[in-house]
Design an enzyme around this catalytic site. Structure first.
Site, PDB file in Angstrom:
ATOM      1  N   SER D 188       0.838  -1.195   0.000  1.00 22.37           N
ATOM      2  CA  SER D 188       0.000   0.000   0.000  1.00 22.37           C
ATOM      3  C   SER D 188       0.885   1.262   0.000  1.00 22.37           C
ATOM      4  CB  SER D 188      -0.959  -0.041   1.190  1.00 22.37           C
ATOM      5  OG  SER D 188      -1.973   0.919   1.029  1.00 22.37           O
ATOM      6  N   GLN D 189       0.790   2.137   1.010  1.00 21.86           N
ATOM      7  CA  GLN D 189       1.670   3.308   1.033  1.00 21.86           C
ATOM      8  C   GLN D 189       3.135   2.866   1.031  1.00 21.86           C
ATOM      9  OE1 GLN D 189       1.398   7.068   3.833  1.00 21.86           O
ATOM     10  NE2 GLN D 189       2.652   5.543   4.832  1.00 21.86           N
ATOM     11  N   ASP D 274     -10.354  -4.550  -4.558  1.00 24.13           N
ATOM     12  CA  ASP D 274      -9.738  -3.559  -3.679  1.00 24.13           C
ATOM     13  C   ASP D 274     -10.451  -2.219  -3.846  1.00 24.13           C
ATOM     14  OD1 ASP D 274      -8.043  -1.833  -2.312  1.00 24.13           O
ATOM     15  OD2 ASP D 274      -6.224  -2.775  -3.061  1.00 24.13           O
ATOM     16  N   HIS D 303      -8.206  -4.868  -0.192  1.00 16.65           N
ATOM     17  CA  HIS D 303      -6.923  -4.187  -0.075  1.00 16.65           C
ATOM     18  C   HIS D 303      -5.872  -5.002   0.679  1.00 16.65           C
ATOM     19  CE1 HIS D 303      -4.168  -0.984  -0.467  1.00 16.65           C
ATOM     20  NE2 HIS D 303      -4.153  -0.654   0.792  1.00 16.65           N
TER      21      HIS D 303
END
Lengths: 324, 324, 324, 324, 324, 324
Positions: D188-189, D274, D303
């Site tokens: 993710s990030q 997601d 996600h």
């Protein structure tokens, strides 16, 4: 989870709702005026898919003589005995109407004449209805809880409860139905109407109020945030200067105050996990009720209460008091 | 709002679900084995509050002969004619069971023998049931959608659909019921079971599948996030290496594949705002159905579909094909 | 926000859960029968991406000898001393299974043999599992809370807790593991299983029950509406006549009753903002616990409890009592 | 359900994100200035409960030389070979920090030096952090997505991505770690930071970007309403006249633009269900990526993407390119 | 429904929040340092669509002299009398900023100079702002509630409340405004700032704190799960070892402690159905308040409190104490 | 996220809504009959806290001459020039009423006479109102969307839109207001009323319809599930046989059909992330509009649309066409 007091405290709890001055006069006047308005009860046979039950489309004069619709379901002739049938007048829950003729077959299948009364101006959320409400719709929150709520004279539930009482009158006037054996029954808002009918027509033979709505309203506003009670909260949140007037109006239709006037044997039910009708409000009405009474407590149910088990108990209770 | 393709596209849409090898053999074997297991159909009269309908508590041999419960509701004797009664076998939606004897009075009140079949291992969410599921409960998501889903042989719906077919066998074996006039009906999961019964017992007289579940499963998994379809998604989200096996299993019970094997006249319904059973999945089964067919489209309904209006149409449709 | 009593009241609170007759006999019989069923413990080395930890795929005989899966994770040989390793048997939370071999590396990295026990019939919601449940799935709410709940003999948690006790037996039977130094640990449902294992095998060396589930069930049903406790509420909402039987069954697996039988040093934790496992239910078990005990209270946590801080305390606690 | 284009269309889809003028100069300047700020990398051994892994508390100079924290986890000496260890630099997802030393044991257990980099100004939602963000917090929506977003020079992600690149520098400077074998990984990030690090330090040996965030931001704003992307939408909903400036800033950190500059072998993953990071935004970066690449598609995941299965593939991929 | 104690108990309730040592010194030092930092108040006329009100864009030195923005709205010259105007300094609620010049016209339309103070680092959620926050953003939960919360010196609200006090200084310095007649007003977070300003500048002429936030924080954390209070809970849920430090910091800005220092006549309001700012926390500050005071209780409102009715009462109250 | 077509497609999109026969006659008759009913416009000065604006409580004859309330806000005399004031007639959004006199000060502060028209039978959800609705409340869903919806003659919006047109008549009749310079403005339902007023009184000078509701209703029912459009869906979900009648009624008040009849310069706005009023429905009306027109598109806003930025543009637009 439980939404209100523990069961032991419910049995000890008494509502602090108080009676407004002139309550009896208010209702006596309402009923007198509605009866004086006249109007006739009309029946029209309805074609259905059914073979054990026959259905009539009923129009009877309600509040101020305004036409109110109902279904009359009865066992077919072959299954009726000689005498007139005992009658069950049923009122409907919030947002619903009398529905279709093929719905709600329990009472007729149990051998009763079943007058299933429509709900004025509702009947579009979970079942359909066919009766308009005549009253002016002042500034209000969507729903009927605040329609005309600034005065008892204009309030929606004055009209609905007058319809409920006049439905008993209508049932008693029909050929083949026994005017001496009429029960009033309902669930939620229908239970409130049953309590009201029993207060306004105290010589009915039995009352069944399952998880009845509209009892101990001041307490309900404080302890639940579910509709329909919360409609009133939203109204008062913008009309902050009308709190006294609104609470005074609501006291005229509060089940606690009306229950005091009931005399017929009554069966109540309450559910400990009911977030819509907190059980303490039902117990408030139950303890106030003026006749012989019995209470079913459902510890693990929400607003569905005892559901079909409540229904079966209702038939047994009605049979006990009306025969049939 | 609409949850799927516009209506015009639904009429043109065809499912891309494919048939697994050996599908006919799989079901033929399942049914043969279940029939071979024997077991008898037992009826026990039930005391109820009813006067127009009588009810028996039925136990019949289902999948592999395992006992399955049902209610048999019939008009009381005074209302039956001379010949045997036409029969409606009804299956129940996800999470529910056969309920109480006093519920679901429509079919018997319409003059039919009504075999209301319980749902193995369900029957505790919105109506009660009394039949256990025998199957091993492998690693699974809560619910039955992934119970045994890694192989067709162990999958829950193999057992449920075998029960459905065997319920028709049971109905045909009972005195006073007409084996030549049996309809299979249901809503949602019950509609899926009706399609399955019509595939496994193609000589039934009519099929009613209202907003039927479990059709075109691969598409459903992609386009809805509502349970029960989403149970499969949650399973595959942790069992990422079992996608092929799971989809292969599901193809064995998919309503699209089973509908191809139906021959009796069929009434389907679909709702354009149904988020639980997307209408394109129903149309997928409808277009594949192998017999004469009709479709009711409800443009403004969710998964309740046509509700009582579907029910009334169902009675009319059954009357058209079974008489009674 | 806090979901239950203020902390000061929790320290004073005692559960009112009572013991069913024959509780010791019930569990003694269950365990005896499971042990009598025999079966062997099998290990199969698993290839993983790891270099500091080696993993075996374990199959051991659980309830009634049924095969249950687990991972055995150990530091690689180079890091083991001469003697046998102390053992940590860990149980998993609701909906999860033993997962993948590369998950949950803490205990092996801390130097222990880590027997990570699968959860029968779960293992598909947040981590995968590989062990089926054998029991019949009677009418039930999705999930396992009501599977077989009408009698202690058929209840799901009888089987799960027998698996938990038999996992200790299995650990003790393995070469290179020290049978005299076994701890049982878990979080939520895993904490419930740890309490149960400590009751059934009281000579374990330590118990860690983090935010343990399934304690003081009657109270929990009243005060939380979160799953999994709420599964029982939904069951009782339709099976209204089974309340007594269900509560009696649950008393057989209630952590309050089982905790009384524990003797090993125990570390509990509870979280004041836990809406899933209300802290008063944990305190109920804590106060009842029969051995030396310690409690960690997390004032600002929900059901995650102390999270990694609970885990670190757990390792310290186990080290204090098992060495290693 | 699927949240974006069908998989077949994802393979054909190309992002329409465009490069701002001066993008290379912007990042070259940022990195040069940060390197010029100097500062040393400090290690301090941390006492933990672990026996197979040892942990150092690292402080290294990040953006503009500001101190950034990390954990360095390594297999204990007994398990290391002779040469220097290959290194995995890992970045963390939105809201989290480096956590506790005992968490995230996979990479060190797999035999790698694992530099687990803290996230400036985050680290309080799902795992704790210890690094403040220095930047001015202009009018902004809660979170970091709009912190300083009116110009690239003041934007939060300029600082975070400079930290990410400097973490590689830091890893390369440490004794016992192999500067020629460094992989950057994240989810993710953290995946966005890995892409950024690979763009700013193109000679890393491998990149793993699992369900990477912050790619094709203009498209993401239009098609998802989930945070953190929706933080930008809320900002623009009140700062309606800053749309151009904000989108220009975001283009400087967009994974599509940065991916074009990557050269190392890369493993991406995307999940078709997601809702937080729509898969088309990941595919946008994937198709733009400038080096050899591979994509894992998870059809039934949200996600969480491939979760532990992504992790296992990441270790295999890193092993393929770094050895170890 | 009511979210807190019944009204009768609120009148009796006293907060148990305690004062940290050195509270007066802390705030005296903060204010002294900010005043010592100097800086000038700048006004720039703004073109608007208005004809009865004129607006200036104000920049004044806030905490540590940092520039803070505000609007100064005044009736146009033709409507002002001869003497200087009484002033109302207004602070804004959580997430908002000073907005657009054409918003919030009430106070200027009522004849007052209206200094509408921006909120540093907020101003992007429901109204726009233009003032950045200078402080370092340590590990924190999104929002400002935990920004710098580990020490009073670095905490966000130290800066915001210094801005609030310096806004009074700024207003008093402007030509045409009467320094002897300044009221401080606000709603929610703005009410907290008004209480703080009245504590730091006790010779203001009146205070209006409508449903003020940030009072009796320890209690609030326990009894509400709504943001912004819940931001602190989430922080403490991962930073479990910082509870004491965080609560000590919060005590420095708690409205209960600051209210004790107020001397000007004050108007509070509280709403019994307020889930964001529980009324007992407001009553805690009210009972502690050091000057003459009055409380409006809104029984059926949530966090909107008295809304426009609060506003009208505020103007009346200000008129009573400032004239104009 | 965007809730409807991409912006480029919105510019190309045309509504497929069609005109019912007799639409002009229907509205001409409605207006003629209302005008014929007579009634006078009454003003009563209201005491407020304001100094720059004076307010009158207005009662004017609306539909069928029924009394409708409004506020007339004007700059105080000192600020008015010699000639009559241009007028802005504003209508209110769903659920709201005219509120309190001290609210909504923008238009009067901008120099206009501001006739702020109450909404019959609403005015209790987010702002208060004082005007009842006279119409019969047939079976309906809570709210006004289905009140009398089975025929155009009884439909609620017939009455509301007649009120809107009659408000223009009232404004034109008042001393000191310029009958040649009247603009009609509103947001959401108020925008629908503005379009309707511009259709019924085509010689108004300007129209502002911000995110106007009730346009292209058939499409809206299909693509949004938000209230108030969804009230119609719920009605049709139980009244399945009234679809044609209901859609025919709605066509009489649909903004697409009414917009065709507008001739004054018009300013519309639409928001691409509006889930309540999908932008394609606004564009449908915009493209159909019969006069000169302009559209503001807000790409990142929901149903708040341009908020204060829409308001400022509205004042500029009105100034452009009315002067003042």
């Amino acid at each position: 989870m439980e939404t209100d007091l523990p069961e032991a405290e419910l049995w000890a709890h008494r509502s602090s709702q108080t009676e407004p001055d002139g309550l009896d006069a208010f209702w006596a006047g309402t009923l007198a005026r509605s009866r004086a308005a006249g109007g006739e009860v009309r029946l029209e046979p309805v074609g259905t898919v059914l073979r054990t039950v026959e259905v009539d489309d009923v129009t009877f004069p309600g509040y101020d003589g305004e036409p109110v619709r109902a279904w009359l379901r009865r066992p077919v002739t072959a299954l009726r005995g000689d005498g007139p049938l005992p009658v069950v007048v049923e009122y409907v829950g919030y947002g619903g109407g009398r529905g279709r003729p093929e719905e709600s077959l329990l009472w007729a299948s149990a051998g009763y004449a079943h007058l299933h009364v429509d709900t004025r101006g509702q009947g579009a959320v979970w079942s359909r209805g066919d009766t308009p409400d005549s009253g002016p719709a002042g500034p209000q929150v969507p729903g009927v809880m605040t329609r005309g709520v600034t005065a008892p004279e204009t309030y929606y539930y004055r009209r609905l409860f007058a319809d409920a009482a006049r439905a008993v009158d209508a049932a008693r006037s029909l050929d083949g139905l026994d005017p001496a054996r009429v029960a009033v029954v309902g669930r939620s808002q229908g239970g409130a109407a049953a309590i009201a009918a029993a207060a306004l027509v105290p010589d009915v033979s039995a009352v069944v109020a399952m998880v009845p709505f509209l009892c101990d309203v001041p307490r309900a506003l404080r302890i639940t945030d579910a509709d329909p009670f919360a409609e009133v909260v939203r109204y008062l949140a913008t009309h902050r200067d009308e709190v006294d007037a609104v609470l005074a109006t609501l006291a005229h239709v509060d089940g606690v105050n009306l229950a005091r006037r009931g005399r017929a044997p009554a069966l109540f039910s309450a559910a400990l996990m009911d977030a819509v009708v907190p059980p303490s409000t039902v117990f408030g009405a139950y303890h106030a009720y003026g006749g012989p009474k019995r209470m079913s407590v459902w510890p693990y149910n929400g607003h569905e209460g005892g559901g079909v088990d409540d229904d079966r108990a209702a038939v047994d209770f009605v049979r006990e008091h009306l025969g049939g």
